[in-house]
Design a protein around this motif. Structure first.
Motif, PDB file in Angstrom:
ATOM      1  N   ASP A   1     -21.349-102.807 -36.750  1.00  0.00           N
ATOM      2  CA  ASP A   1     -22.334-103.259 -35.630  1.00  0.00           C
ATOM      3  C   ASP A   1     -23.409-104.153 -36.009  1.00  0.00           C
ATOM      4  OD1 ASP A   1     -21.021-101.715 -33.834  1.00  0.00           O
ATOM      5  OD2 ASP A   1     -22.564-100.332 -33.287  1.00  0.00           O
ATOM      6  N   ALA A   2     -23.926-104.835 -35.108  1.00  0.00           N
ATOM      7  CA  ALA A   2     -25.178-105.677 -35.302  1.00  0.00           C
ATOM      8  C   ALA A   2     -26.387-104.569 -35.252  1.00  0.00           C
ATOM      9  CB  ALA A   2     -25.413-106.508 -34.171  1.00  0.00           C
TER      10      ALA A   2
ATOM     11  N   ALA B   1     -35.566-100.036 -32.517  1.00  0.00           N
ATOM     12  CA  ALA B   1     -34.177-100.445 -33.258  1.00  0.00           C
ATOM     13  C   ALA B   1     -32.936 -99.965 -32.663  1.00  0.00           C
ATOM     14  CB  ALA B   1     -34.287 -99.649 -34.618  1.00  0.00           C
ATOM     15  N   THR B   2     -32.007-100.625 -32.510  1.00  0.00           N
ATOM     16  CA  THR B   2     -30.694-100.312 -31.825  1.00  0.00           C
ATOM     17  C   THR B   2     -29.602-100.839 -32.459  1.00  0.00           C
ATOM     18  OG1 THR B   2     -29.657-100.342 -29.663  1.00  0.00           O
ATOM     19  CG2 THR B   2     -30.946-102.273 -30.483  1.00  0.00           C
ATOM     20  N   TYR B   3     -28.603-100.359 -32.369  1.00  0.00           N
ATOM     21  CA  TYR B   3     -27.068-100.813 -32.481  1.00  0.00           C
ATOM     22  C   TYR B   3     -26.874-101.745 -31.375  1.00  0.00           C
ATOM     23  CZ  TYR B   3     -26.024 -97.113 -35.512  1.00  0.00           C
ATOM     24  OH  TYR B   3     -25.916 -95.768 -36.629  1.00  0.00           O
ATOM     25  N   LEU B   4     -25.868-102.710 -31.687  1.00  0.00           N
ATOM     26  CA  LEU B   4     -25.503-103.576 -30.812  1.00  0.00           C
ATOM     27  C   LEU B   4     -24.143-103.989 -31.229  1.00  0.00           C
ATOM     28  CD1 LEU B   4     -26.296-105.301 -28.098  1.00  0.00           C
ATOM     29  CD2 LEU B   4     -26.785-106.921 -29.635  1.00  0.00           C
ATOM     30  N   GLY B   5     -23.046-103.344 -30.477  1.00  0.00           N
ATOM     31  CA  GLY B   5     -21.560-103.661 -30.668  1.00  0.00           C
ATOM     32  C   GLY B   5     -20.828-102.731 -30.043  1.00  0.00           C
ATOM     33  N   GLY B   6     -19.409-103.117 -30.103  1.00  0.00           N
ATOM     34  CA  GLY B   6     -18.252-102.440 -29.354  1.00  0.00           C
ATOM     35  C   GLY B   6     -17.555-101.801 -30.213  1.00  0.00           C
TER      36      GLY B   6
END
Length: 238
Positions: free
Chosen positions: A218-219, A233-238
C-alpha cells in the motif's frame, strides 16, 4: 565548471562492487552552465532528491557507501554503517556549505528532502538500522521484523536545524515488514507531509482515511506536527 570537487573519486572497489559519484549541475535561466561538480567519495553514491532555498542554495539527499565522503560542518562526520544517508548543501555559486552522514550501523538511503522558510531541513527515506539516530521521536523504536535485514526496514523522518548541527526530531515510521519514505514536503507552519509505501499490516495509523492494510503493498500518507508528533497517518491502497 566552478566545481568544489572537480574530479571523479577513484578508490578501492566498495562493498557493492562498483564506484560511482553523484554530480550536481546548475544552469542559468537561459541555459548557460553556472557550475557543475562531482560529489562523492571513493566508493558508491546515489543522489535521489534536490531542492533549492530562497537564496539559491541547493540541498541534496542520497545514499553513500564511501567512508571518505566529503563532509563539512557535519552533524554526523563519520560513516555509520554499510550505507548511510548523505545530506549536502551548496552555495548559490557551488561551494560546499554543509555535508553530513546520517545513519546507523546497517543500511540507509535518503530519498526525499525539503526545506522550510526558516531553512530547516526535512528528510525521509529507509533504514534497516536499529540504532538510527532518533530524537523527540513519534516512534523511537525500529519496527521492522527480524528476518533478512535487506528485505525489512522502516521509513524515517528527520528534521535538522538550519545550520545542520541539531536534530530537532528524528523518528522511525513503520511496522513489522518494510516501509520506504519516498517524498516529503513542508507547509508554511513547519508541518511535514510524507508519502511512501508499506508492506506492513501494523503500520502506525492515526486519524486514518483507510485504517486497514489493503493489499500486499500500500501507499501511506503521513503528517507530522512542527515538533514531530504524528498528526495523521493512513494506508492508501486496494
Amino acid at each position: 565548471k566552478n566545481a568544489f570537487q572537480p574530479d571523479f573519486t577513484f578508490g578501492p572497489v566498495g562493498p557493492i562492487g562498483i564506484e560511482n559519484d553523484c554530480f550536481v549541475v546548475k544552469l542559468t535561466a537561459d541555459g548557460a552552465l553556472s557550475y557543475a561538480t562531482f560529489l562523492g567519495g571513493s566508493s558508491f553514491e546515489s543522489c535521489r532528491d534536490i531542492t533549492v532555498n530562497d537564496i539559491g542554495q541547493a540541498i541534496m539527499i542520497g545514499k553513500t557507501v564511501s567512508t571518505d565522503f566529503p563532509t563539512m560542518n557535519a552533524f554526523q562526520p563519520n560513516h555509520g554503517g554499510r550505507s548511510d544517508v548523505f545530506v549536502v548543501q551548496l552555495s548559490a555559486d557551488g561551494a560546499l556549505v554543509y555535508a553530513t552522514y546520517l545513519g546507523g550501523s546497517k543500511d540507509e538511503r535518503g530519498l526525499g528532502i525539503a526545506m522550510d522558510g526558516a531553512r530547516q531541513f526535512y528528510m525521509t527515506g529507509n533504514t534497516t538500522s536499529t540504532d538510527f539516530p532518533t530524537q523527540n521521536a513519534a516512534q523511537p523504536l525500529f519496527g521492522g521484523g527480524s528476518g533478512n535485514p535487506t528485505s525489512n526496514g522502516d521509513a524515517f523522518v528527520v528534521k535538522l536545524s538550519a545550520d545542520g548541527s541539531t536534530l530537532i526530531y528524528a523518528t522511525y515510521l513503520g511496522g513489522f515488514s518494510q516501509e520506504v519514505g519516498r517524498k516529503i514536503t513542508v507547509d508554511s507552519e513547519g508541518k511535514a507531509y510524507i508519502i511512501g509505501n508499506t508492506h506492513s499490516t501494523d503500520f502506525p495509523t492515526q486519524n486514518a482515511l483507510q485504517p486497514a492494510h489493503g493489499g500486499d503493498l500500500d501507499a501511506f500518507v503521513a503528517k507530522l506536527t512542527t515538533d514531530g508528533d504524528l498528526a495523521y497517518a493512513t494506508y492508501l491502497g486496494g
